[in-house]
Structure formats: structure tokens, C-alpha cells
Write an enzyme that holds these catalytic residues in place. Structure first.
Site, PDB file in Angstrom:
ATOM      1  N   GLY A 122     -92.197  22.635  64.748  1.00 24.22           N
ATOM      2  CA  GLY A 122     -93.198  22.298  65.753  1.00 24.22           C
ATOM      3  C   GLY A 122     -94.271  23.355  65.982  1.00 24.22           C
ATOM      4  O   GLY A 122     -95.082  23.213  66.893  1.00 24.22           O
ATOM      5  N   ASP A 169     -88.738   8.709  58.697  1.00 25.04           N
ATOM      6  CA  ASP A 169     -89.233   9.134  57.390  1.00 25.04           C
ATOM      7  C   ASP A 169     -90.753   8.968  57.383  1.00 25.04           C
ATOM      8  O   ASP A 169     -91.260   7.849  57.506  1.00 25.04           O
ATOM      9  CB  ASP A 169     -88.590   8.264  56.296  1.00 25.04           C
ATOM     10  CG  ASP A 169     -88.969   8.751  54.907  1.00 25.04           C
ATOM     11  OD1 ASP A 169     -90.015   9.409  54.760  1.00 25.04           O
ATOM     12  OD2 ASP A 169     -88.195   8.469  53.963  1.00 25.04           O
ATOM     13  N   CYS A 241     -96.847  25.824  51.861  1.00 22.54           N
ATOM     14  CA  CYS A 241     -96.736  27.271  51.664  1.00 22.54           C
ATOM     15  C   CYS A 241     -96.256  27.541  50.235  1.00 22.54           C
ATOM     16  O   CYS A 241     -95.493  28.467  49.997  1.00 22.54           O
ATOM     17  CB  CYS A 241     -95.854  27.920  52.729  1.00 22.54           C
ATOM     18  SG  CYS A 241     -94.176  27.305  52.790  1.00 22.54           S
TER      19      CYS A 241
HETATM   20  N1  SAM Z   1     -95.349  21.854  60.445  1.00 24.56           N
HETATM   21  C1  SAM Z   1     -94.124  22.563  60.729  1.00 24.56           C
HETATM   22  C2  SAM Z   1     -94.435  23.772  61.571  1.00 24.56           C
HETATM   23  O1  SAM Z   1     -95.541  24.320  61.486  1.00 24.56           O
HETATM   24  O2  SAM Z   1     -93.565  24.172  62.352  1.00 24.56           O
HETATM   25  C3  SAM Z   1     -93.381  22.928  59.455  1.00 24.56           C
HETATM   26  C4  SAM Z   1     -93.128  21.725  58.588  1.00 24.56           C
HETATM   27  S1  SAM Z   1     -92.126  22.043  57.178  1.00 24.56           S
HETATM   28  C5  SAM Z   1     -93.216  22.757  56.083  1.00 24.56           C
HETATM   29  C6  SAM Z   1     -91.900  20.446  56.542  1.00 24.56           C
HETATM   30  C7  SAM Z   1     -91.011  19.569  57.377  1.00 24.56           C
HETATM   31  O3  SAM Z   1     -91.009  18.247  56.810  1.00 24.56           O
HETATM   32  C8  SAM Z   1     -89.557  19.993  57.417  1.00 24.56           C
HETATM   33  O4  SAM Z   1     -89.138  20.116  58.735  1.00 24.56           O
HETATM   34  C9  SAM Z   1     -88.814  18.844  56.719  1.00 24.56           C
HETATM   35  O5  SAM Z   1     -87.522  18.608  57.231  1.00 24.56           O
HETATM   36  C10 SAM Z   1     -89.742  17.689  57.011  1.00 24.56           C
HETATM   37  N2  SAM Z   1     -89.607  16.527  56.115  1.00 24.56           N
HETATM   38  C11 SAM Z   1     -89.062  16.451  54.873  1.00 24.56           C
HETATM   39  N3  SAM Z   1     -89.139  15.201  54.387  1.00 24.56           N
HETATM   40  C12 SAM Z   1     -89.755  14.451  55.332  1.00 24.56           C
HETATM   41  C13 SAM Z   1     -90.150  13.096  55.431  1.00 24.56           C
HETATM   42  N4  SAM Z   1     -89.888  12.235  54.440  1.00 24.56           N
HETATM   43  N5  SAM Z   1     -90.755  12.673  56.555  1.00 24.56           N
HETATM   44  C14 SAM Z   1     -91.014  13.529  57.570  1.00 24.56           C
HETATM   45  N6  SAM Z   1     -90.671  14.835  57.541  1.00 24.56           N
HETATM   46  C15 SAM Z   1     -90.068  15.294  56.436  1.00 24.56           C
END
Ligand code: SAM
Length: 314
Positions: A122, A169, A241
Site C-alpha cells: 500500500g 485477481d 522494480c
Molecule cells: N504498489 C505496492 C506498493 O507500493 O506498496 C507494491 C506492489 S508489488 C510490486 C506487486 C503486488 O501485486 C504484490 O503485492 C502481489 O502480491 C500483487 N499481485 C500479484 N499478482 C496479482 C494479481 N493477479 N492481481 C493483483 N495483484 C497481484
């Protein structure tokens, strides 16, 4: 040298991506711990009040030139910061400056309806919430249950009342609510290559080119969904990243081709100089020349490596 620990194939690829002049500073990024930066949560406190509170506890905060709510502290003071009331009561949020910048680039305004499609824990949702002054609505979507609860807790702790969290999702969202949002942030799940740290083998142990391709498949579907959910005329930030072009320019190039002229890559103005333009070719393939407008933030003392691309749906 400890860099020998990183996968050979990863380093060979990286050398073809990063300009020679920035090669050694990029490698340094793998050998130091993540720098400690934080943002004052203006939904619950003022910058002056937080700075005075932290100063009373002996924490010295260096301002960030391009962001008046963000500060850097010396790593030796990290424990002090994470045990402070300001941290534990949600008046500050520890977050890398690259991550703050990626959310800032979306340019959200109070009153808008915004989608954060991969939101946990978040950090970027909270940057958006502060910029929107808690007015409007943010739908924050996360697919992994444990991470969803972390997201929900962070949103509550930091008083971001305009956020609705959804355990869903993200690949399905565009089909369910087409053309609904003024702006969309897709900070996609990725191979996290810029977070590799030589002292933490778990950070790079599972890397492989196959894994990168696996992430790409997911990222393409998420971007497709994100674009569907975006209103015509709206803007979207795609970020990762990772350094791999397969997770960055290739994903955006595919979307540009699919949208056939209805998607534009907007230029981003950068208040720092540790970056390179997005690639326009990789592995014998040429991309849409607009990808030059995408940005690859290179690691510095205070910033992690990051890719970001600002898109407008025409
Ligand atoms: N934006 C967040 C932050 O700044 O705190 C970090 C996000 S992180 C790079 C990507 C996130 O996407 C992870 O928490 C992961 O669990 C989630 N994720 C993975 N597959 C997903 C999907 N199909 N739909 C939604 N979220 C997903």
C-alpha cells in the site's frame, strides 16, 4: 568480489542494458542495504510537527529536494525510526524515493476515481491518497490474501479513508468495470531485480530467464486489464522494480501494438539525474519509438532501480 554471487546471466544481460557510465554505480546498488527514506503522512500530521517529534528523539532527517514531505535518515538510525510513535501510529511511512516518485508521476487530483491494481502493502496507494487529500475514491486491488490484510491494515493505520480494498485477481478487473477510472496505477509484480542484495542470497536465488518470462505473461494480462478499466482520456502508470526489458518495454510495446494508435507514452519530467531513457530495442527486436519516453531510474545513494512509463488512453 561479492558481486560474483549474483547469477552470471543476470549480470551479462544487465551490462547490455545499463550505459557504461552508470555501470559501476548500478553495481554498487546491489552491495548496500536499501536506503531508509520516509514520507510524512499529511493525512494525519504536518511535516513540521513530525520533524519536531523525531528531532526530540534524536533522529536527524535530511530533506529530499524534490518532495517536501519526504526525508532520508542515516541507516544507523533506522531502528530508532521504526520504534518511534510516528512510525507505529501512521504519521510516517517508510518508502523508497523511487516508489514515491512512480506514484507521484500519475498526477492524481482530489475528487478523481483511481484504481491501484497491484496494491499491497500500500505504499503507493498512500502516496495517491495524500495527493488526493482523502477526496474521491481509490480502489486498491490485491490478489494475495496475506498481503491483502497487510494492505488493509496500512490503509487504516494511515487514515486513508477514500480507499476501498479488494481481494481480487487484477487480471479480471478490466472486464468487470470497463472504462471506469480516471487514472490507474499498475505497479506490477516482477522479478524485483533492483532489490537484489549480495548479503541476502534469498533476494536473487530464484532468478532465472524463465522466471522473467513467467512474470512477463502475468504483467501483460494485468496491463491489458488496467487499460480496459481506464477511461478514454485517462492516464496510467506502469512500473516495476525489475531491469529486464521483457518485464518493462516489451510489456508496454505489446500494449501499444494492441491499442493500435489509441495509446500514447507521455514524457515524464525528472527532478534527479540518475536515470536512462527506456530502451527502443532488445534481443534483435525494435520497439515503438515512443518507449524512449519511459524512464529507467538507476540506483543512487537514496533511490532504488525502477522502471516507469506514463501512458495516456486516447
Ligand atoms: N504498489 C505496492 C506498493 O507500493 O506498496 C507494491 C506492489 S508489488 C510490486 C506487486 C503486488 O501485486 C504484490 O503485492 C502481489 O502480491 C500483487 N499481485 C500479484 N499478482 C496479482 C494479481 N493477479 N492481481 C493483483 N495483484 C497481484
Amino acid at each position: 568480489m561479492s558481486l560474483d554471487l549474483l547469477p552470471d546471466a543476470f549480470l551479462t544481460r544487465l551490462q547490455r542494458i545499463v550505459p557504461e557510465s552508470q555501470w559501476y554505480s548500478t553495481l554498487e546498488g546491489f552491495q548496500r542495504p536499501v536506503p531508509t527514506c520516509f514520507r510524512v503522512n499529511r493525512l494525519q500530521a504536518t511535516v513540521d510537527a513530525v520533524l519536531s517529534e523525531l528531532s526530540d528523539q534524536g533522529i536527524r532527517c535530511e530533506p529530499v529536494a524534490w518532495r517536501e514531505d519526504s526525508f532520508v535518515i542515516d541507516d544507523t538510525q533506522r531502528r530508532l525510526l521504526t520504534s518511534s510513535a510516528a512510525f507505529n501510529e501512521g504519521r510516517i511511512y517508510i518508502q523508497n524515493l523511487s516508489s514515491i516518485f512512480a506514484a507521484q508521476v500519475l498526477g492524481v487530483q482530489p475528487g478523481e476515481e483511481v484504481l491501484d491494481l497491484a496494491a499491497a502493502p500500500g505504499g503507493k496507494t498512500l502516496v495517491l491518497a495524500a495527493a488526493m487529500e482523502n477526496r474521491g475514491r481509490i480502489a486498491a486491488v490485491e490478489a494475495v490474501k496475506s498481503r491483502f490484510f497487510k494492505l488493509k491494515n496500512n490503509i487504516e493505520l494511515h487514515g486513508a479513508t477514500l480507499v476501498d480494498c479488494y481481494l481480487k485477481d487484477g487480471r479480471q478487473v478490466g472486464y468487470k468495470v470497463p472504462e471506469r477510472f480516471d487514472r490507474v496505477l499498475l505497479d506490477a509484480p516482477c522479478s524485483s531485480e533492483s532489490r537484489f542484495y549480495t548479503k541476502d542470497p534469498d533476494s536473487y536465488r530464484y532468478w532465472s530467464e524463465k522466471k522473467v518470462k513467467e512474470m512477463q505473461r502475468k504483467q501483460k494480462k494485468l496491463l491489458r486489464s488496467a487499460l480496459m478499466a481506464l477511461k478514454p482520456g485517462g492516464t496510467l502508470v506502469y512500473s516495476t522494480c525489475s531491469y529486464s526489458p521483457e518485464e518493462n518495454e516489451v510489456v508496454v510495446d505489446k500494449a501499444l501494438k494492441k491499442m493500435d494508435g489509441r495509446l500514447q507514452v507521455l514524457p515524464v519530467s525528472l527532478p534527479f539525474d540518475n536515470f536512462q531513457s527506456g530502451l527502443t530495442a532488445w534481443a534483435k527486436k525494435h520497439f515503438d519509438p515512443q518507449l524512449q519516453n519511459s524512464v529507467r531510474i538507476l540506483p543512487s545513494e537514496t533511490m532504488e532501480g525502477f522502471f516507469l512509463c506514463l501512458l495516456k488512453k486516447l
